[in-house]
Design a protein around this motif. Structure first.
Motif, PDB file in Angstrom:
ATOM      1  N   ALA A  69       0.842  -1.199   0.000  1.00 57.69           N
ATOM      2  CA  ALA A  69       0.000   0.000   0.000  1.00 57.69           C
ATOM      3  C   ALA A  69       0.878   1.249   0.000  1.00 57.69           C
ATOM      4  O   ALA A  69       1.849   1.314   0.744  1.00 57.69           O
ATOM      5  CB  ALA A  69      -0.888  -0.002   1.233  1.00 57.69           C
ATOM      6  N   PRO A  70       0.566   2.220  -0.841  1.00 55.95           N
ATOM      7  CA  PRO A  70       1.346   3.464  -0.828  1.00 55.95           C
ATOM      8  C   PRO A  70       1.015   4.306   0.405  1.00 55.95           C
ATOM      9  O   PRO A  70      -0.043   4.128   1.014  1.00 55.95           O
ATOM     10  CB  PRO A  70       0.883   4.174  -2.106  1.00 55.95           C
ATOM     11  N   ALA A  79       0.399  10.760  -6.677  1.00 50.43           N
ATOM     12  CA  ALA A  79       1.154  10.113  -7.761  1.00 50.43           C
ATOM     13  C   ALA A  79       2.560   9.686  -7.332  1.00 50.43           C
ATOM     14  O   ALA A  79       2.998   8.578  -7.616  1.00 50.43           O
ATOM     15  CB  ALA A  79       1.238  11.047  -8.958  1.00 50.43           C
ATOM     16  N   GLU A  80       3.280  10.558  -6.639  1.00 48.60           N
ATOM     17  CA  GLU A  80       4.671  10.205  -6.305  1.00 48.60           C
ATOM     18  C   GLU A  80       4.722   9.048  -5.309  1.00 48.60           C
ATOM     19  O   GLU A  80       5.572   8.175  -5.395  1.00 48.60           O
ATOM     20  CB  GLU A  80       5.441  11.417  -5.773  1.00 48.60           C
ATOM     21  N   ASP A  81       3.791   9.043  -4.367  1.00 49.92           N
ATOM     22  CA  ASP A  81       3.788   7.949  -3.384  1.00 49.92           C
ATOM     23  C   ASP A  81       3.449   6.614  -4.043  1.00 49.92           C
ATOM     24  O   ASP A  81       4.058   5.589  -3.733  1.00 49.92           O
ATOM     25  CB  ASP A  81       2.793   8.246  -2.255  1.00 49.92           C
ATOM     26  N   VAL A  82       2.490   6.644  -4.950  1.00 51.79           N
ATOM     27  CA  VAL A  82       2.113   5.399  -5.629  1.00 51.79           C
ATOM     28  C   VAL A  82       3.303   4.910  -6.454  1.00 51.79           C
ATOM     29  O   VAL A  82       3.673   3.735  -6.416  1.00 51.79           O
ATOM     30  CB  VAL A  82       0.864   5.605  -6.516  1.00 51.79           C
ATOM     31  N   ARG A  83       3.933   5.829  -7.171  1.00 56.30           N
ATOM     32  CA  ARG A  83       5.034   5.398  -8.038  1.00 56.30           C
ATOM     33  C   ARG A  83       6.264   4.987  -7.219  1.00 56.30           C
ATOM     34  O   ARG A  83       6.991   4.081  -7.608  1.00 56.30           O
ATOM     35  CB  ARG A  83       5.320   6.467  -9.096  1.00 56.30           C
ATOM     36  N   GLU A  89      -2.093  15.472 -14.423  1.00 55.63           N
ATOM     37  CA  GLU A  89      -2.256  14.366 -13.484  1.00 55.63           C
ATOM     38  C   GLU A  89      -1.291  13.246 -13.906  1.00 55.63           C
ATOM     39  O   GLU A  89      -1.440  12.691 -14.989  1.00 55.63           O
ATOM     40  CB  GLU A  89      -3.723  13.932 -13.627  1.00 55.63           C
ATOM     41  N   SER A  90      -0.297  12.926 -13.052  1.00 51.27           N
ATOM     42  CA  SER A  90       0.745  12.018 -13.562  1.00 51.27           C
ATOM     43  C   SER A  90       0.749  10.606 -12.953  1.00 51.27           C
ATOM     44  O   SER A  90       1.650   9.825 -13.205  1.00 51.27           O
ATOM     45  CB  SER A  90       2.118  12.667 -13.396  1.00 51.27           C
ATOM     46  N   HIS A  91      -0.276  10.280 -12.145  1.00 50.93           N
ATOM     47  CA  HIS A  91      -0.387   8.938 -11.570  1.00 50.93           C
ATOM     48  C   HIS A  91      -0.142   7.821 -12.570  1.00 50.93           C
ATOM     49  O   HIS A  91       0.514   6.844 -12.281  1.00 50.93           O
ATOM     50  CB  HIS A  91      -1.848   8.684 -11.145  1.00 50.93           C
TER      51      HIS A  91
END
Ligand code: BG6
Length: 489
Positions: free
Chosen positions: A257-258, A263-267, A429-431
Motif C-alpha cells: 500500500a502506498p 502520484a509520487e507515493d504510488v510510483r 495528473e501524472s499517476h
C-alpha cells in the motif's frame, strides 16, 4: 479555465497511431465536454512522408474522417464543432524555421490570452524523440504557461538504450514535463487494482504467499502482426507487451500500500516492488512464433536483407519471482501472445489448495480473476454447498461471485485508455504515467533474458498454429511447476 489558451499539438499527425488512437480519443473527449473550450488541436506532420496531405481539409478528409465516423454516439454537430478546433501545420524537424512558424501559428491562435498552455504529443518513431524535443524546447515553447510532452514506447530495446533516451530528453525537459504513456495503466480494471486491494482491506490480505499459489498474467490476441510487422519484428512480444504493459499490471498486483494516493507515493511504491523482482532466468521462459509469420511480405523482405528467418517471438511465457516477504516463493507466470485462440487480458490469482485431510477433502483451487478485457469483470471462484434437500455438507461445488462492470454500472461504453490518459495530461495528473525509475527497473528484469535469447543462444522460437493456445512447451513449463492450466471462462 476560460481565460487561457490551450494547444494540443500532435506531431506525426498523419501517421497510424494518431489517426487510430490520438484523434479518436480527442474526439470522444470533445463529445464528453472534457476538453477546455479554448483548446485548439494542431496536427503537425512532415510533408516528406505524407505528400497527399497539404492542408487541414486534406488532413480531415483523407486521414481523420473515416476514423472519427467509426466512433460511437456522434451527431453531425459534434464532427463540425471538433473540426473547428482543428489546424494542420507542416513541420520539418531539420528545418528550424518551420518549427518557428509552428510557434507563430500557436501564438496567433492564442490571441492575447494571458497564458498559453501547450501539450506536445509525439506520435513519432522514437529515433525522432530527442530531435523533436530539442526543436520544440528551443523554438516552440510557451513562455507564459506550462508545456507537457507525451511519449510512448518503445523506449529503446534495452536498459542502455532507454537510459540514453532518458538522458537526451532530460537535457531539454524536467521529469514533470514528460508524460511516458503506457495505455494499460488507464484500462478500467487496471485502474481498479489499487481499489480492489486497498479499499477492500480484508480482501487485500489474500494477496499474500500464505494464501496464493501463483499469479497468472495473460495477454492473448487472436490477430497476428497485421500491417505492423516492420515495427514488431525488431522488438518481439517480450518488448512489445511484457516489459511494459504486463509489468505495470504485475506491479499493481504485487506492490504494498502506498503512503497516500498521491502520484509520487504510488510510483515510489511501484518502484520498490520492481526492485524486488529477480531478472528472469532463461530456463523460466519459453518463446514461440505462429506459423505463417514468416510469410508476411514485410517479414520476408526483412529476412532477405538479414539472410536468415526471423527469430522474433510472437509468444512468450516467463516466470518471475519476487524477493520479499509477501510473495516469497510465489511464481508470477506471465504470458503474452499474438495469433492465439482468443482475445483476452486477464489476471488470475490462484489460491492454495486445501490439504486432502481438510474438513471438506480435496477440492478445486479458488481463484480471484480480474478480466481486464474484453467485458471487464472481477470474479471470485469459491466453493459453495450445492442447494437441495438431499445434499450433504460435503456436496460442495465451485461457483462464482461475479462483478460484471458493464451490467453493474450500466456502462454505455468503456472509454478507451487513451482518452483517460490524454485527459490526465491536460489536467497535469501524472499517476498513470511511467516514471523514469520504473522504466529502468522494468528493463533490469528483462535485459539478461533478452540478451541470452538474442545474442548468446540465438534461441529459435517454437512454432504454434494460428488460433491455438501457443506452443506445447509453454504449457509444459507451467505444468512442470505443478500448476493447474485453465481454459478460458
Ligand atoms: C500495443 C502493442 O502497445 O498494445 C500492440 O504494440 C498490441 O502489439 C496493443 O496489439 C494491445 O493493446 P490493447 O489495448 O488492444 O490490448
Amino acid at each position: 479555465d476560460k481565460e487561457n489558451h490551450y494547444a494540443f499539438v500532435v506531431l506525426g499527425a498523419a501517421g497510424d497511431l494518431a489517426k487510430k488512437k490520438t484523434f479518436p480519443s480527442l474526439f470522444q473527449l470533445h463529445m464528453g465536454r472534457l476538453l477546455p473550450g479554448n483548446m485548439h488541436i494542431i496536427g503537425v506532420d512532415n510533408p516528406q512522408f505524407h505528400k497527399d496531405v497539404t492542408n487541414v481539409t486534406d488532413f480531415w478528409d483523407q486521414r481523420l474522417r473515416e476514423h472519427l465516423e467509426k466512433q460511437k454516439g456522434w451527431v453531425n454537430e459534434d464532427l463540425e464543432s471538433f473540426k473547428e478546433r482543428l489546424h494542420y501545420v507542416q513541420v520539418q524537424l531539420d528545418q528550424p524555421d518551420t518549427v518557428v512558424a509552428l510557434d507563430r501559428h500557436l501564438r496567433s491562435l492564442a490571441e492575447d490570452r494571458p497564458k498559453e498552455h501547450r501539450v506536445f504529443y509525439l506520435a513519432l518513431p522514437p529515433f525522432l524523440f530527442a530531435k523533436a524535443v530539442e526543436n520544440l524546447r528551443e523554438r516552440c515553447w510557451s513562455q507564459s504557461g506550462w508545456n507537457r510532452v507525451i511519449v510512448e514506447k518503445p523506449f529503446g530495446k534495452n536498459g542502455t538504450q532507454a537510459a540514453e533516451l532518458t538522458d537526451s530528453l532530460k537535457k531539454y525537459l524536467d521529469e514533470k514535463e514528460i508524460f511516458r504513456m503506457d495505455h494499460y495503466l488507464a484500462k478500467t480494471l487496471v485502474l481498479n487494482l489499487l481499489t480492489l486491494r486497498f479499499a477492500n482491506r480484508e480482501l487485500g490480505h489474500l494477496f499474500h504467499c500464505h494464501h496464493v499459489a501463483n499469479v497468472r498474467i495473460t495477454f492473448k490476441e487472436a490477430i497476428g502482426v497485421e500491417g505492423r510487422a516492420g515495427y514488431f519484428d525488431g522488438y518481439g512480444i517480450i518488448r512489445d507487451i511484457m516489459q511494459n504493459h504486463l509489468m505495470q499490471v504485475l506491479t499493481l498486483v504485487a506492490m504494498e500500500a502506498p503512503a497516500t494516493l498521491e502520484a509520487e507515493d504510488v510510483r515510489d511504491e511501484k518502484v520498490k516492488v520492481l526492485k524486488q523482482i529477480r531478472p528472469i532466468a532463461p530456463r523460466d521462459c519459453v518463446i514461440g512464433q505462429y506459423e505463417g509469420y514468416q510469410l508476411d511480405p514485410d517479414i520476408q523482405a526483412i529476412n532477405r536483407k538479414r539472410g536468415y528467418p526471423s527469430r522474433s517471438p510472437t509468444f512468450a511465457v516467463a516466470v518471475m519471482y519476487l524477493d520479499n516477504e509477501r510473495w516469497s516463493g510465489v511464481p508470477f507466470i506471465m504470458k503474452a501472445g499474438k495469433g492465439l485462440e482468443v482475445h483476452q487480458t486477464i489476471v488470475r490469482i490462484q489460491f492454495k489448495k486445501a490439504p486432502p485431510n481438510s474438513l471438506f477433502g480435496e477440492q478445486p483451487q479458488n481463484e480471484l480473476v480480474i478480466r481486464i478485457q474484453p467485458n471487464e469483470a472481477i470474479y471470485y471462484k469459491i466453493l459453495a454447498k450445492m442447494p437441495g434437500l438431499t445434499q450433504q455438507a460435503r456436496d460442495v461445488e465451485q461457483t462464482v461471485l461475479d462483478l460484471d462492470l458493464k451490467k453493474r454500472f450500466e456502462l454505455r461504453r468503456t472509454p478507451e485508455a487513451y482518452e483517460k490518459l490524454i485527459h490526465d495530461v491536460i489536467q497535469g495528473e501524472s499517476h498513470n504515467f511511467v516514471r523514469k525509475d520504473e522504466l529502468e527497473q522494468a528493463w533490469r528484469i528483462f535485459d539478461p533474458l533478452l540478451t541470452t535469447l538474442e545474442e548468446e543462444e540465438k534461441r529459435v522460437p517454437e512454432t504454434y498454429s494460428l488460433g491455438s493456445r501457443g506452443p506445447l512447451k509453454a504449457d509444459m513449463l507451467i505444468d512442470r511447476m505443478g500448476f493447474r492450466r485453465y481454459t478460458v471462462t
